[in-house]
Design an enzyme around this catalytic site. Structure first.
Site, short mmCIF file in Angstrom:
data_model
loop_
_atom_site.label_atom_id
_atom_site.label_comp_id
_atom_site.label_asym_id
_atom_site.label_seq_id
_atom_site.Cartn_x
_atom_site.Cartn_y
_atom_site.Cartn_z
CG LEU A 373 80.98 48.99 33.82
CD1 LEU A 373 82.22 48.44 33.10
CD2 LEU A 373 81.38 50.04 34.84
CG ASP A 374 77.19 54.97 31.86
OD1 ASP A 374 76.24 54.48 32.49
OD2 ASP A 374 77.66 56.10 32.10
CD GLN A 375 75.49 51.28 23.86
OE1 GLN A 375 74.56 52.04 24.12
NE2 GLN A 375 75.55 50.64 22.70
CB THR A 377 81.91 53.03 30.87
OG1 THR A 377 81.38 54.35 30.95
CG2 THR A 377 83.03 52.87 31.87
#
Length: 528
Positions: A373-375, A377
């Site tokens: 997951l994106d940082q 998110t």
């Protein structure tokens, strides 16, 4: 902006407004003037302790000009008529026209047409011979042997005829190709000359962009980019707002205090830019220049190695307390990643989910992180504790068998969706990285990789997102892009506007257990 503020005539202002309406990046730099300075920048405002001013700039040119009143000038103005750049640019333009004329002249087009026609004639002739061969009778009855012998003889003759036909057409085609090659070689030579002149002109241009830093030192763009992965400056380097503003400030002994860039006008088709939204400097074109221009003498003490190591250990201990574990057995672990934490280690020493997994499962084998997951998110991640489990789960992701549901809050509510509540709609916008501005992703209908998201309105500005593919920043771009929802996720500092956090959460995850095959379902309701 008003024309009276910029000192423009009405007709100039109309042309200026017309062009920037299609989209342009503007910048503002707040500066402080020394007591001895007589320079008065564009605007003045007072604080309790000093008098501050601001400078304004735009990226590139507007109406082919870099000298609009009210804005700082170009770092290097290469657009003078009859100047070195314009003269050599005209020579390259003349080469382009010659290449275009030679590429489209009647003789060359006739040769290409004749070659294509010969190819078609050959295919028709060979198809006819093959049809005759297929129609040859096979031996039956009393004279079967004689008929079969005649069929073989005719078949051999037709095979030879096919070879002769191909050879004849190849000879005729070769003669035309030789004549075409003479014309094409002239075009290729002109293209090589154009490339050489273009490269030389670019190097000349970049050598004349001499950028100042905070210590008064100079360095041209060729030297600044020599130590980067790009080696050479990209087109347009040095013409963005930030370098223009800093260069002007340093040249006039002004002290830069803070700076911001915003987009004005329509959004471009590829990258995401919203009217009057602020954006950071691009990483590929501006970051190397700004790294040089903002260079200052080192001040302050460095953290000692022992102290640094202690801080790192303390961060590691805090990691274990910050990630809830929803499920764990000897093969997998499912965690709820908080917003702001990396999935895997980055260039800094910030804690990551992988750091936590290694500390929590010291005997685990394999890469462990099956997906990310994106940082910014938050939400559910499955982690493999064995190499076998990792590969099994990875295959489920590749076959798109893993089901994921995200929930997001968008910047603005969309009343239109109320009538479509519960009816997921697909967004299909192919994506690729922007090499000059990582980690940004852009929409590219030609070179982008397919990216599909189902969107389900949940009322107000709340939506559910179902990614059917797994491209970087897919959900964020599909929400923000004008051809998607045109409505950025709240708090998205890359594609919208920065907020307290990115309001995007992976709330549901479904997959088959890598060992037992059991269907595993996990839920983590968003806290927003």
């Amino acid at each position: 902006m008003r024309n009276e503020e910029c000192g423009m005539r009405n007709e100039d202002w109309a042309a200026f407004r017309e062009e920037i309406h299609h989209g342009k990046m503007f910048g503002v730099l707040v500066v402080e003037t020394p007591p001895s300075s007589s320079l008065i920048p564009h605007s003045t405002f007072h604080t309790p302790h000093s008098t501050l001013h601001y400078l304004a700039a735009y990226s590139g040119q507007v109406c082919g000009r870099s000298d609009w009143e009210g804005f700082v000038p170009a770092v290097f103005d290469y657009l003078q008529e009859d100047g070195y750049f314009k003269t050599h640019e005209a020579e390259i333009t003349a080469l382009n026209k010659r290449i275009e004329r030679l590429s489209n002249n009647d003789a060359r087009m006739e040769l290409k047409e004749r070659i294509a026609q010969l190819q078609q004639e050959m295919e028709i002739a060979i198809a006819a011979l093959k049809e005759r061969k297929t129609a040859l009778p096979t031996g039956q009855g009393v004279h079967a042997e004689e008929i079969e012998a005649e069929r073989i003889r005719q078949s051999q003759f037709l095979n030879a005829e096919i070879r002769r036909t191909k050879k004849q057409f190849a000879a005729r085609t070769e003669e035309l190709n030789v004549r075409l090659q003479v014309l094409d070689e002239e075009i290729a030579q002109l293209k090589r000359e154009r490339r050489s002149q273009s490269d030389a002109l670019q190097r000349w241009l970049f050598s004349h962009f001499e950028m100042l830093n905070a210590q008064g030192e100079k360095k041209n763009l060729l030297d600044i980019f020599a130590d980067t992965v790009f080696k050479l400056p990209p087109a347009g380097a040095g013409e963005c707002c930030e370098p223009k503003l800093l260069q002007y400030a340093y040249q006039h002994n002004l002290k830069p205090l803070c700076m911001a860039m915003f987009w004005y006008g329509e959004s471009p088709k590829a990258e995401i830019r919203h009217h009057l939204h602020y954006y950071p400097a691009c990483s590929g074109k501006c970051k190397p220049i700004l790294t040089w221009m903002l260079q200052r003498e080192e001040r302050g003490e460095r953290i000692e190695e022992r102290e640094y190591q202690l801080q790192k250990e303390e961060r590691g201990e805090r990691i274990e307390e910050s990630i809830p574990i929803l499920y764990e057995d000897e093969y997998i672990m499912v965690v709820d990643k908080p917003a702001g934490m990396l999935s895997v280690p980055g260039k800094t020493d910030e804690p990551s989910v992988l750091d936590f997994a290694k500390r929590h499962c010291p005997d685990a084998s394999g890469p462990m992180m099956v997906h990310r997951l994106d940082q910014v998110t938050s939400g559910l991640l499955v982690i493999a504790k064995t190499e076998e489990a990792y590969h099994h789960l990875q295959q489920q992701f590749l076959r798109r068998e893993v089901k994921k549901r995200y929930v997001a809050l968008l910047t603005a509510p969309s009343p239109f969706w109320e009538s479509r509540r519960g009816l997921p709609s697909p967004i299909s916008l192919p994506l690729r990285p922007d090499p000059l501005n990582r980690p940004y992703q852009v929409v590219d209908q030609v070179h982008g990789k397919p990216a599909v998201t189902l969107v389900e309105p949940l009322g107000g500005n709340r939506v559910a997102l179902y990614p059917q593919t797994g491209r970087t920043h897919q959900l964020r771009v599909h929400c923000a892009h004008p051809d998607g929802l045109g409505n950025p996720i709240l708090g998205d500092e890359l594609y919208g506007q920065k907020g307290e956090r990115l309001f995007l959460h992976a709330e549901s995850l479904q997959f088959n257990h890598p060992k037992t095959g059991e269907l595993m379902r996990f839920q983590s309701p968003a806290d927003f």
